[in-house]
Design an enzyme around this catalytic site. Structure first.
Site, PDB file in Angstrom:
ATOM      1  N   CYS A 434      39.125  46.292  58.141  1.00 20.70           N
ATOM      2  CA  CYS A 434      39.682  45.333  59.465  1.00 20.70           C
ATOM      3  C   CYS A 434      41.038  45.907  59.657  1.00 20.70           C
ATOM      4  CB  CYS A 434      39.925  44.004  58.963  1.00 20.70           C
ATOM      5  SG  CYS A 434      38.154  43.183  58.670  1.00 20.70           S
ATOM      6  N   GLU A 436      43.532  46.767  56.939  1.00 22.05           N
ATOM      7  CA  GLU A 436      44.210  47.447  55.708  1.00 22.05           C
ATOM      8  C   GLU A 436      44.438  48.702  55.652  1.00 22.05           C
ATOM      9  OE1 GLU A 436      41.390  45.429  55.890  1.00 22.05           O
ATOM     10  OE2 GLU A 436      40.060  45.960  54.636  1.00 22.05           O
ATOM     11  N   ARG A 636      43.035  49.223  36.865  1.00 21.13           N
ATOM     12  CA  ARG A 636      43.158  50.881  36.992  1.00 21.13           C
ATOM     13  C   ARG A 636      44.512  51.082  36.446  1.00 21.13           C
ATOM     14  NH1 ARG A 636      40.471  47.719  39.567  1.00 21.13           N
ATOM     15  NH2 ARG A 636      41.322  48.316  41.906  1.00 21.13           N
TER      16      ARG A 636
END
Length: 799
Positions: A434, A436, A636
């Site tokens: 969208c 991002e 991560r």
């Protein structure tokens, strides 16, 4: 504007006329492989499952197609991905008999496949991603999810998606070149070293997967040759032979022409969406990396502009053919069959020069020619965007199908730089899904797309002392509105609740991320994200260069408006007692006294009107979340990528509808169970002072910190773009958007009258495309509540 060819019109009509279906082939092949290879490392299991699917799934070439490759047994037919979740499939089949009894996002499973699908489900029970997530989820998080203060079903029932792989690398090296990289990394391993055996299995799985992708393309080459031999039309026979030559070459080898490049991009894009059912798989800066091929072929008379246009339009039809079936518990969060396949054009080069080229215009015109919901077209604007390009964008927007959306280099690039992204990479950003942003081929999953945080639900619970009036649950007790002595004290209670539920949303993310990493690694996708091969890690294990993520915050305008009403009416003017406000809210403002109280609440200052009184509260409320979210790291962090952090993002797709559906009446005058405000947009119908005032309100938010994207939706009467003078005023509005450094803006250029007509006679309005949130959908496919949400948005009458 160019008119689409007869070929394109026929292909478009074919794909639009199809009833969305369900295909069980992928589920069949994956189940076979998992049954046969239970002891294999998960990487190899996934690689072999994808290999068997690509080698055995049904393939077809439709009459007239120039770009080939299919996701399932027919266009607009969704594969089933049983490894992620099966409980919802079984439940829907048992309770409703099929997937075609839904209020929206309807699918049909052929009756002859139902029994086999139910047998497949039996194998997966207790083994799916969802099963593992629920088994490891803390009770607190489960309760918060029941309350709907947080929501993460989409992350536990599907793959990640939300990514742009390195398409440019494939075009330059071919998959054969990427295989060579993996082989070299494999041969360099010392198996006596710690973690080397895991890396060995991962690299072997990459080689298997990429070789199977090459064979997949060759299957289409064989099919095209077979069809050509039986084709009576010599022109079509020639097209089929060219398709065969393309598929013999790409994606195995570097693309040598524009046609090959488009076909190669499509194969790479397609296989990602056969591997995983994550959405928002995007194509990046298509006008930049395809331009050298276009320029070469035009200069050397290899291709005409019209044929290049036709190839692009065929690509868009292929994008539209991809579809996903989701659980009903999550489909309301993305209503209208969205797949969010973003294409980005415009912007700047790494030297800071305007990057618009002739292909930028061609992509813009081709999207206008097909008028489909895919691709989700984004235009990067900046202070020096050429006037001609801006006017062309407005001409396309004027057509009334919600595209393009506009993003702003003047704030996005500085925001990325502030997060540690290199200069060259920041200038090369592209949109994902969208609104991002990510660096193509270098960013991990879900730059936005983690758990939803229902800020309006948190506010409601703050009013009631931490208790959810709908379910009766209370996870964190604080003072209620009737117990505090000042607005400042009430604000302290809100902050405590926000801190608590923000932390729970991170726990929910970690539940999903840990199990996604362990159970369903994406091998093909990881092979095409730097530096996964070099590190011997999947994207989810920390293989990407950058890995920063955002959840989705819902209802900021409702919170701001509610806080303004409480501050002004309860504590400053003292014209409304807290007890009376709560009594009216519990009764949904339906008593005689409640109606009068609602009028007062609605008359209080409202976000979206450039009113500092309420806008400052919006900033303060959102900063409560900003200050909290920076404390957390994703799974991560410290494992290789730059970042490993969280940041805010308001790209909440259509979640404002289901998130509002679990919240009672609120202090902003909103009635119970109605949609919340979407994105960073004003609450529906409360912005009264025109679009410039809206821009000014939104610009006060800490946009540079909202690296997950800040969504602004606007609805304009079509009259506002009629005539040269009005179009110039609209261009000025876009320039103001750039100057004020807003992140994103998109427009519905459609009247409420037309939308009402479409509700009455949907069969006449199949082609009516609207902006829902950061994506477009066919209006008539939306459920009635989402339709009403779009209609209720303020229709601007003047610029």
């Amino acid at each position: 504007m160019n008119v689409s060819s007869i070929r394109v019109k026929k292909l478009r009509e074919d794909v639009l006329s199809r009833v969305p279906g369900v295909c069980i082939e992928r589920a069949r092949f994956y189940t076979e492989v998992y049954r046969e290879n239970e002891a294999l490392p998960v990487y190899l299991k996934r690689a072999i499952a994808l290999q068997r699917t690509l080698e055995n799934m049904s393939i077809y070439i439709l009459d007239g197609e120039l770009i080939v490759g299919n996701q399932a047994c027919a266009p607009r037919t969704a594969p089933v991905f049983p490894e992620y979740a099966v409980e919802w499939i079984e439940k829907e089949l048992e309770e409703k008999g099929n997937f075609d009894k839904r209020a929206g996002d309807v699918f049909h499973l052929p009756e002859e496949h139902k029994e086999e699908l139910l047998e497949i489900i039996k194998f997966w029970k207790g083994k799916t991603l969802y099963d593992h997530c629920m088994a490891s989820m803390p009770e607190e998080v489960k309760t918060a999810s029941i309350i709907k203060a947080i929501h993460g079903d989409g992350n536990m029932t599907s793959g990640d998606g939300h990514i742009v792989v390195d398409y440019e690398k494939v075009l330059k090296l071919g998959l054969k070149g990427v295989i060579k990289e993996a082989e070299e990394a494999l041969s360099a391993l010392d198996l006596s070293e710690n973690d080397a055996l895991r890396k060995k299995a991962f690299l072997e799985s990459i080689i298997i997967t990429l070789r199977s992708a090459i064979k997949f393309a060759q299957r289409f080459a064989n099919l095209a040759e077979d069809l050509a031999r039986g084709e009576r039309n010599p022109v079509r026979a020639g097209e089929l032979m060219q398709i065969a030559r393309n598929c013999r070459r790409v994606p195995e080898y570097p693309a040598s022409s524009f046609y090959e490049a488009v076909q190669s991009v499509w194969f790479v894009h397609l296989i990602q969406q056969i591997e995983s059912n994550g959405h928002s798989v995007s194509l990046g800066r298509l006008d930049q990396y395809l331009y050298p091929y276009y320029e070469h072929d035009i200069k050397n008379n290899v291709i005409t502009r019209d044929f290049a246009m036709e190839l692009l339009e065929c690509l868009w039809i292929k994008l539209f053919s991809i579809i996903k079936i989701r659980p009903t518990s999550h489909s309301g969060y993305g209503a209208g069959y969205p797949t969010y396949q973003n294409v980005t054009i415009g912007g700047q080069t790494k030297e800071g020069r305007d990057a618009v080229n002739v292909l930028s215009y061609l992509i813009l015109e081709s999207v206008a020619g097909t008028r489909l919901t895919q691709p989700n077209l984004s235009v990067r604007l900046h202070a020096n965007t050429p006037e001609r390009f801006l006017q062309k964008c407005i001409e396309v927007l004027k057509m009334g199908f919600g595209m393009p959306a506009f993003k702003n280099d003047e704030v996005i690039i500085p925001s990325l730089l502030s997060r540690g992204v290199s200069h060259d990479d920041a200038y090369n950003y592209s949109m994902v899904g969208c609104i991002e942003v990510a660096v193509p081929g270098k960013w991990g999953y879900r730059c936005t797309g983690m758990s939803f945080l229902n800020m309006i639900k948190v506010l409601e619970m703050t009013v009631y002392g931490g208790k959810d009036p709908r379910t009766g649950h209370c996870l964190l007790h604080t003072k209620s509105l009737t117990e505090v002595q000042s607005f400042e004290e009430f604000w302290e209670q809100w902050e405590k609740q926000m801190q608590y539920y923000t932390k729970l949303s991170i726990v929910l993310d970690h539940v999903a991320d840990t199990n996604l990493e362990k159970l369903v690694p994406d091998i093909f996708t990881s092979a095409l994200v730097n530096d996964c091969i070099k590190r011997g890690k999947t994207v989810k294990e920390g293989g990407a260069v950058y890995d920063m993520v955002s959840g989705l915050q819902v209802g900021i305008a409702n919170v701001a408006n509610s806080m303004a009403a409480i501050k002004k009416l309860v504590f400053e003017e003292k014209v409304l007692k807290p007890e009376k406000l709560i009594e009216a809210m519990k009764a949904n403002f339906e008593s005689e006294e409640g109606i009068e109280i609602q009028k007062k609440l609605l008359a209080a200052p409202k976000y979206g009107n450039d009113d500092d009184y309420v806008d400052e509260l919006a900033v303060k409320a959102f900063n409560t979340y900003v200050k909290e979210i920076v404390k957390f790291k994703n799974t991560r962090f410290g494992r290789g990528p730059i970042g490993g952090i969280y940041y805010p993002g308001t790209s909440a797709i259509s979640s404002n509808v289901p998130m509002g559906a679990v919240v009672g009446a609120t202090p902003d005058g909103r009635k119970a169970w109605t949609p919340a405000a979407e994105g960073a947009s004003p609450t529906q119908g409360t912005d009264k002072k025109g679009p410039t005032a809206v821009l000014k309100s939104v610009s006060k938010l800490p946009t540079i910190l909202i690296t997950g994207g800040n969504l602004l939706n606007q609805k304009f009467s079509p009259d506002l773009l009629e005539g040269k003078e009005r179009m110039e005023r609209f261009a000025d509005l876009l320039r103001t958007f750039v100057a004020l450094k807003l992140w994103h803006i998109q427009f519905n250029i459609v009247s409420s009258e037309v939308l009402r007509a479409a509700q009455r006679e949907p069969e006449k309005y199949r082609d009516l495309i609207v902006r829902v949130a950061g994506y477009c959908a066919q209006f008539v496919t939306l459920d009635p509540t989402t339709q009403e949400d779009i209609i209720s948005r303020t229709e601007q009458k003047a610029v």
